[in-house]
Enzyme design. Structure first.
Site, short mmCIF file in Angstrom:
data_model
loop_
_atom_site.label_atom_id
_atom_site.label_comp_id
_atom_site.label_asym_id
_atom_site.label_seq_id
_atom_site.Cartn_x
_atom_site.Cartn_y
_atom_site.Cartn_z
N CYS A 116 9.07 -15.60 -41.72
CA CYS A 116 10.25 -16.32 -41.20
C CYS A 116 10.32 -17.79 -41.63
CB CYS A 116 10.32 -16.22 -39.68
SG CYS A 116 9.10 -17.26 -38.85
N ASP A 161 0.83 -1.20 0.00
CA ASP A 161 0.00 0.00 0.00
C ASP A 161 0.87 1.25 0.00
OD1 ASP A 161 -2.73 -1.21 2.09
OD2 ASP A 161 -2.07 -1.67 0.06
N ALA A 162 1.98 1.20 0.74
CA ALA A 162 2.84 2.38 0.84
C ALA A 162 3.45 2.71 -0.53
CB ALA A 162 3.94 2.13 1.85
N ASP A 207 -22.30 6.98 -35.77
CA ASP A 207 -22.40 5.53 -35.63
C ASP A 207 -21.63 5.08 -34.39
OD1 ASP A 207 -23.15 3.01 -36.22
OD2 ASP A 207 -21.89 2.78 -38.00
N LYS A 214 -25.64 11.64 -38.32
CA LYS A 214 -26.03 10.54 -37.44
C LYS A 214 -24.77 9.74 -37.12
CE LYS A 214 -29.41 6.83 -36.93
NZ LYS A 214 -28.55 5.74 -36.52
N GLU A 253 -28.23 17.24 -38.71
CA GLU A 253 -26.91 16.94 -38.13
C GLU A 253 -26.52 15.52 -38.51
OE1 GLU A 253 -27.65 16.22 -33.68
OE2 GLU A 253 -29.57 16.80 -34.53
N TYR A 267 2.20 1.96 -3.36
CA TYR A 267 1.10 2.44 -4.20
C TYR A 267 0.82 3.92 -3.89
CZ TYR A 267 -3.67 2.84 -6.01
OH TYR A 267 -4.79 3.25 -6.70
N ASP A 268 0.77 4.23 -2.60
CA ASP A 268 0.52 5.62 -2.22
C ASP A 268 1.61 6.54 -2.75
OD1 ASP A 268 -0.93 4.87 1.04
OD2 ASP A 268 -1.77 4.94 -0.99
N CYS A 273 4.95 -19.48 -42.22
CA CYS A 273 4.92 -18.02 -42.06
C CYS A 273 5.64 -17.36 -43.23
CB CYS A 273 5.59 -17.66 -40.73
SG CYS A 273 5.90 -15.90 -40.54
N TYR A 322 -26.79 15.46 -28.25
CA TYR A 322 -27.72 15.85 -29.30
C TYR A 322 -29.19 15.82 -28.89
CZ TYR A 322 -27.51 10.77 -30.06
OH TYR A 322 -27.50 9.41 -29.90
N LYS A 376 -30.78 7.79 -43.99
CA LYS A 376 -29.62 6.91 -44.00
C LYS A 376 -28.84 6.99 -45.31
CE LYS A 376 -29.08 4.09 -41.05
NZ LYS A 376 -29.72 3.06 -40.29
N SER A 433 -35.78 5.47 -30.39
CA SER A 433 -34.99 5.28 -31.61
C SER A 433 -35.59 6.17 -32.70
CB SER A 433 -34.98 3.82 -32.01
OG SER A 433 -36.29 3.40 -32.24
N LEU A 434 -35.11 6.04 -33.90
CA LEU A 434 -35.55 6.93 -34.97
C LEU A 434 -36.10 6.11 -36.13
CD1 LEU A 434 -32.45 9.31 -35.12
CD2 LEU A 434 -34.74 9.94 -34.36
N CYS A 441 10.89 -14.84 -35.43
CA CYS A 441 10.16 -14.21 -36.54
C CYS A 441 10.31 -12.69 -36.47
CB CYS A 441 8.69 -14.60 -36.48
SG CYS A 441 7.73 -13.87 -37.80
N CYS A 451 1.98 -18.06 -36.62
CA CYS A 451 3.37 -18.45 -36.85
C CYS A 451 3.93 -19.01 -35.54
CB CYS A 451 4.15 -17.21 -37.28
SG CYS A 451 5.92 -17.41 -37.13
S1 IVH Z 1 -31.63 11.77 -31.87
C1 IVH Z 1 -35.56 11.05 -30.03
N1 IVH Z 1 -29.41 12.43 -33.09
O1 IVH Z 1 -29.35 6.90 -33.66
C2 IVH Z 1 -34.25 11.32 -30.65
N2 IVH Z 1 -29.75 10.14 -32.57
O2 IVH Z 1 -31.52 5.23 -34.67
C3 IVH Z 1 -33.35 10.18 -30.51
N3 IVH Z 1 -27.89 8.71 -33.22
O3 IVH Z 1 -30.41 5.61 -30.57
C4 IVH Z 1 -32.04 10.28 -31.06
N4 IVH Z 1 -26.60 10.27 -34.03
O4 IVH Z 1 -27.95 6.28 -30.82
C5 IVH Z 1 -30.14 11.43 -32.58
N5 IVH Z 1 -27.47 13.16 -34.12
C6 IVH Z 1 -28.20 12.17 -33.60
C7 IVH Z 1 -27.75 10.85 -33.62
C8 IVH Z 1 -28.57 9.85 -33.10
C9 IVH Z 1 -26.72 8.99 -33.78
C10 IVH Z 1 -28.32 7.35 -32.83
C11 IVH Z 1 -28.83 7.20 -31.43
C12 IVH Z 1 -30.18 6.59 -31.54
C13 IVH Z 1 -30.15 6.01 -32.91
C14 IVH Z 1 -31.53 5.92 -33.48
#
Ligand code: IVH
Length: 712
Positions: free
Chosen positions: A435, A55-56, A142, A140, A138, A58-59, A432, A250, A338, A104-105, A461, A455
């Site tokens: 090598c 512990d000492a 991923d 989306k 804006e 670590y500290d 490989c 967002y 999309k 979700s959207l 290697c 490998c």
């Molecule tokens: S708005 C009610 N804005 O997309 C509004 N979602 O397919 C809900 N996502 O679960 C989300 N970029 O993970 C919003 N600029 C953005 C986004 C966004 C990515 C994702 C988010 C959501 C999923 C829906």
């Protein structure tokens, strides 16, 4: 411990440079090292229940970190140990009910879907065409969504989306993101607000993370989204802290009040309170503006530096959002437009086999360059040999290439109609390409071949040289102090080293002795002299360390100890292993029969010793260092042959000392309690292992009882 630790400010380093004398560059480097070292100790302490320092000590590390940060406040790292809050990992995440569901959207796939969306809204709100209907637009992102709950302006809870109603409590992990404010600053902060957004990794950070994963022999991630999800959903927040996760706010969930009456105003307030928001967000008043924005973002997609899979439009006025409400799990007031999957066809010119730093052979498709979603692609991953066989990919084929998860192009399928006459199935190499050693597929516990071919020329290697050397000099192997990871890389790059045995030849080698090393960047006469003294000090080494240092796959410290105790001397070990290279031999059966050596381990050792190059290098090493014989385990003590588990904090000795002592008395030390455990030695703070002992009816004694049992 890694080689890095051996070279860094470890607990073993005699005298660290006083903080007052550190330059800014040195301070930054040291803070990085301290963050890593302290995180490793935290992990051993909390997650593995097996601390390796007092512990000492670590500290002292924490204190030094704090002292450097006090002198250089602008260098405080996002993953600094000083920023960690009670980071004890949990067995599994607790569930949290979101204050308001995470939705979700709906998706739009073409211009018509977008026009329909806008028309639907106008109709629903009964808006005359003369009245403006504005949207935010804006990218989306991923990644994965997360919800951050603030009460009185302080972050109190962070959660994943889960099923939308109930998510997982990842508060400790989200707190480690440097860009997520712990406390909100500025005006108009409501009593309660759930700020929501996307957690993601940039392309650059994703590639770096994968390189690091590969270097540590850990699995690499298929794409940035998986990497971000894997990083956020870590039971140990220390791991999350080391991953460079980013966040864009967002939207929001429960809120006692909002800082504006439009989407735009609320997001601007989020930015003012300290959240990162996407600078590409804009406001559009007409459908043609929306579609032009979509086209612009599609064009920029490849150069954004992070993955996006479309564009999101949201009605700007919050009173309109309110009136529009939801249909099932998606709002009526927003839609995701999309991007189409980016695919293209091209010719497969060749299949290259690359050898990773840990020896994995990865097939890479060499393509006639083709543009996929604005990026010229000439390489694509083929994953492994099973994938090539499954897709029946042949050189000369026309293939469909896709940028999945956007960054790493993949070969999706073969256009068989266009297969040239005489194209032959691809024969995956069994040696490989770097090598020439055999490349094998291991069998897992169920007897199935692993997807990866590796490998077996680990010691020789060139593709694996850096990893092999870093392991060789690391603390639990040869423990060459002052010879860290950076030095290994530099010596390797300049051709001073390629094999472990070269380390012991350096001193006498022309242009590599102390005088020559002293003139290298970052070295001086003193540090060079220290390095050679450290190397000399390790010319005598115990057998189990020697075996561990060879870096044979699956041979960790514990296995190395078992091997050392069984074979006793280096000569006996090497002779037996050389004979065991033939898996039909008596030597192999004997190896396989040793308790604690499973078939996978036995095979890995046999494969290692079947390689001429490896055997030659082992013999070279034996000629340069003295390997001490292993002490035979005692068979006549009260604990010989017994399986013991240590848990909780030991007060009279470190965990390592306790383990070494028990083993020297002929006991086996296990990490978890099972029906096979004979004895549990529990110190204060013992947790789940104590419960397991009760469950299995295993005897539990205190540290003092243990000491008196073994005679102090
Ligand atoms: S708005 C009610 N804005 O997309 C509004 N979602 O397919 C809900 N996502 O679960 C989300 N970029 O993970 C919003 N600029 C953005 C986004 C966004 C990515 C994702 C988010 C959501 C999923 C829906």
């Amino acid at each position: 411990m890694t080689g890095e630790d051996a070279g860094g400010i470890s607990t073993k380093m005699s005298k660290p440079v006083p903080v007052s004398r550190l330059s800014e560059g040195e301070a930054a480097a040291e803070l990085e090292r301290l963050a890593q070292e302290i995180a490793a100790h935290d992990r051993r302490y909390h997650a593995e229940d097996a601390p390796t320092i007092s512990d000492a000590a670590y500290d002292a590390l924490k204190k030094r970190n704090a002292a450097i940060e006090a002198k250089f406040p602008h260098l405080v790292r996002a993953d600094s140990p000083s920023r960690k809050v009670g980071a004890a990992p949990v067995d599994k995440f607790a569930k949290v009910r979101h204050g308001a569901p995470m939705l979700s959207l709906d998706n739009a796939f073409d211009d018509e879907d977008v026009t329909d969306f806008v028309d639907r809204i106008r109709k629903f709100l009964a808006l005359p065409s003369s009245e403006v209907l504005a949207f935010t637009a804006e990218p989306k992102i991923d990644g994965l969504s997360a919800s951050l709950r603030y009460e009185g302006g302080r972050l109190v809870r962070g959660a994943t989306r889960g099923d939308g109603a109930v998510g997982e409590d990842v508060t400790a992990n989200l707190r480690t993101l440097g860009c997520v404010p712990q406390v909100l600053k500025g005006r108009g902060i409501p009593d309660v607000i759930e700020v929501r957004g996307e957690v993601f990794l940039s392309h650059e950070d994703f590639f770096r993370l994968n390189r690091e994963q590969e270097a540590r022999g850990e699995k690499s991630f298929a794409n940035p989204r998986n990497a971000a999800a894997g990083s956020l959903r870590q039971l140990d927040p220390e791991v999350t802290a080391r991953r460079p996760l980013r966040f864009f706010a967002y939207t929001w969930g429960e809120a006692s009040a909002l800082p504006g009456v439009t989407q735009t105003a609320v997001i601007e307030a989020f930015a003012a309170w300290g959240f990162p928001t996407n600078p590409l967000m804009t406001r559009c008043e007409r459908v043609d503006e929306i579609l032009a924005y979509y086209a612009k973002i599609a064009e920029q997609r490849a150069s954004l530096g992070y993955d996006i899979d479309g564009v999101v439009y949201k009605v700007d006025r919050l009173d309109f959002q309110q009136r529009l409400g939801f249909v099932s799990r998606a709002p009526r007031w927003a839609i995701a437009h999309k991007f189409p999957a980016e695919q293209a066809q091209t010719e497969l010119l060749d299949i290259d086999i690359q050898v990773g730093r840990t020896g994995t052979l990865t097939p890479v498709a060499k393509l006639k360059p083709v543009t996929v979603g604005g990026v010229v692609v000439s390489n694509a991953t083929l994953h492994n040999e099973d994938e090539i066989a499954r897709k029946d990919v042949r050189i000369g084929d026309t293939v469909v290439v896709q940028r999945a998860g956007d960054v790493i192009p993949q070969v999706v399928r073969v256009v068989t109609e266009r297969r040239p006459h005489g194209a032959k199935p691809f024969g995956f190499p069994e040696t490989c390409p770097v090598c020439g050693s055999h490349a094998v597929r291991e069998l897992d516990a169920s007897g199935e071949a692993s997807a990866a071919r590796r490998c077996t020329g680990g010691l020789v290697c060139p593709a694996q040289a850096a990893e092999r050397l870093k392991h060789f000099v690391s603390r639990d192997a040869f423990d060459i102090e002052g010879f860290g990871s950076k030095h290994v890389d530099a010596f390797l790059a300049d051709g001073l080293l390629s094999h472990p045995s070269d380390i012991f030849l350096l001193e006498d080698r022309h242009g590599a002795g102390p005088a020559a090393i002293a003139t290298r960047e970052g070295w001086g006469p003193q540090s060079a002299a220290k390095l050679f003294a450290a190397i000399r000090a390790r010319r005598t080494i115990g057998l189990s360390r020697f075996i561990f240092a060879l870096g044979i796959r699956h041979v960790g410290e514990a296995t190395a100890r078992v091997l050392a105790q069984n074979y006793g001397s280096a000569a006996a070990f090497i002779d037996a292993m050389t004979a065991a290279a033939d898996e039909d031999s008596k030597a192999f059966s004997e190896l396989d029969a040793i308790e604690g050596i499973g078939e996978t381990v036995a095979k890995a050792i046999a494969e290692f010793f079947a390689e001429d190059h490896n055997r030659e290098e082992v013999r070279r090493l034996i000629g340069l260092v003295d390997v001490e014989d292993a002490e035979k385990p005692k068979t006549d003590t009260v604990v010989s042959g017994k399986t013991i588990v240590f848990t909780g904090t030991l007060e009279k000795m470190t965990r390592n000392e306790a383990k070494a002592r028990a083993e020297s008395l002929g006991a086996k030390v296990a990490g978890s309690v099972s029906a096979k455990t004979d004895l549990v030695v529990a110190g204060p703070g013992a947790g789940s292992k104590l419960k397991d002992a009760q469950k299995h009816g295993v005897k539990v004694i205190s540290e003092d009882e243990w000491l008196s049992m073994i005679g102090g």
